[in-house]
Design an enzyme around this catalytic site. Sequence first.
Site, PDB file in Angstrom:
ATOM      1  N   HIS A 165      -4.878   5.864  15.317  1.00 30.79           N
ATOM      2  CA  HIS A 165      -3.925   6.744  14.623  1.00 30.79           C
ATOM      3  C   HIS A 165      -3.118   6.020  13.560  1.00 30.79           C
ATOM      4  O   HIS A 165      -2.060   6.500  13.155  1.00 30.79           O
ATOM      5  CB  HIS A 165      -3.008   7.437  15.649  1.00 30.79           C
ATOM      6  CG  HIS A 165      -3.735   8.390  16.558  1.00 30.79           C
ATOM      7  ND1 HIS A 165      -3.205   8.853  17.748  1.00 30.79           N
ATOM      8  CD2 HIS A 165      -4.960   8.967  16.429  1.00 30.79           C
ATOM      9  CE1 HIS A 165      -4.077   9.678  18.319  1.00 30.79           C
ATOM     10  NE2 HIS A 165      -5.146   9.757  17.549  1.00 30.79           N
ATOM     11  N   CYS A 201       0.356   6.131  -0.906  1.00 34.77           N
ATOM     12  CA  CYS A 201       0.834   7.036  -1.949  1.00 34.77           C
ATOM     13  C   CYS A 201       0.054   8.345  -1.912  1.00 34.77           C
ATOM     14  O   CYS A 201      -1.173   8.344  -1.864  1.00 34.77           O
ATOM     15  CB  CYS A 201       0.688   6.373  -3.318  1.00 34.77           C
ATOM     16  SG  CYS A 201       1.237   7.455  -4.644  1.00 34.77           S
ATOM     17  N   CYS A 231       6.341   5.810  -4.608  1.00 30.74           N
ATOM     18  CA  CYS A 231       5.443   4.790  -5.167  1.00 30.74           C
ATOM     19  C   CYS A 231       5.914   4.436  -6.587  1.00 30.74           C
ATOM     20  O   CYS A 231       6.668   5.207  -7.202  1.00 30.74           O
ATOM     21  CB  CYS A 231       4.044   5.390  -5.219  1.00 30.74           C
ATOM     22  SG  CYS A 231       2.758   4.370  -5.906  1.00 30.74           S
ATOM     23  N   CYS A 274       4.234   4.791  -9.072  1.00 30.76           N
ATOM     24  CA  CYS A 274       3.692   5.843  -9.950  1.00 30.76           C
ATOM     25  C   CYS A 274       4.567   7.098  -9.918  1.00 30.76           C
ATOM     26  O   CYS A 274       4.324   8.037 -10.683  1.00 30.76           O
ATOM     27  CB  CYS A 274       2.253   6.183  -9.559  1.00 30.76           C
ATOM     28  SG  CYS A 274       2.104   7.277  -8.133  1.00 30.76           S
ATOM     29  N   GLY A 282      -1.312   4.785  30.029  1.00 33.40           N
ATOM     30  CA  GLY A 282      -0.124   5.318  29.361  1.00 33.40           C
ATOM     31  C   GLY A 282      -0.386   6.378  28.321  1.00 33.40           C
ATOM     32  O   GLY A 282       0.331   6.452  27.335  1.00 33.40           O
TER      33      GLY A 282
END
Length: 235
Positions: free
Chosen positions: A115, A123, A144, A146, A183
Amino acid sequence: MEQARKWLDGASRIAALTGAGVSAESGIPTFRGAGGLWRQFRPEDLATPEAFARDPLLVWEWYDWRRRLIAAASPNPGHAALAEIERRAGAFALITQNVDGLHERAGSRCVLKLHGDIWQVRCTGCGAEKRDDRTPLPSLPPRCECGSLLRPGVVWFGEPLPAGIWAQAEQAASGAEVFLVIGTSAAVYPAAGLAWLAKSAGAKVIEINPEETGLSAAADVSLRGKSGDLLPLLI
Ligand code: BJW
Ligand code: ZN
């Protein structure tokens, strides 16, 4: 416990599937059950692309809070015992649903993170990916260079698991002589299906969990208790 120990000692190919419960004794809340809620939200309300599209700040506040808890936490004796099993085994794969990195911090080497990783950011615009371990993040939601929003480098509901890692996990599960399930509530697929895969390929399945789960029926042995107590006894 005696039977489980014998199977483990006699096996050269071992795999383990871990979930949030293995980090509970490090002070990291699990997703479901007591303490599994953050504010009034369930993980199913926050760990989805739709939740992030609707309210990226809310989702990032949850991750920023968890990142701070994880940064302040240490691996517990359960993590350490799994690293020790890896050192002793011929072949070992630690398949984890956890994104906290505590297995690696305890010394585990072959960790398959189904996961993703809470310390990675990606981004949503240009796709650039990097590690960012600052806690707290300086501004939320982070962006980001950008200009687009960054998202946590994790797998949300409805998203595919990383294909290469999944293929390695399936291979490890189907080749294992002993498969440990530790768990996890086994409520989330396809991760939980690995235990059934291991069983159908002939593995002895050993579950460690204080509670009964959807995988208890697949287990040859269920050890009821905390992984930080039982894993050290098992080795
Ligand atoms: C202790 C302890 C102690 C306490 N010691 N133990 C119907 C049927 C089957 C599947 C589906 C379905 N409907 C939808 C699906 C698919 C969906 C799914 O499984 N949904 C279910 C809710 C039904 N799955 C997905 O969407 C997955 N993707 C997918 O299927 O892709 C298909 C696809 C293909 C191609 C294109 C597109 C799509 C993705 C699942 C992603 C899950 N993501 C999260 C968040 C990750 C990031 C983050 O951390 O924020 O993963 S959700 C959350 O649940 C997290 C966990 O890894 C995961 C599992 O939880 P876990 O670890 O089991 O924790 P808990 O809290 O549930 O349990 C803790 C356990 O510990 C308990 O049992 C306690 O008793 C125990 N415990 N103390 C030992 N001291
Ligand atoms: Zn970008």
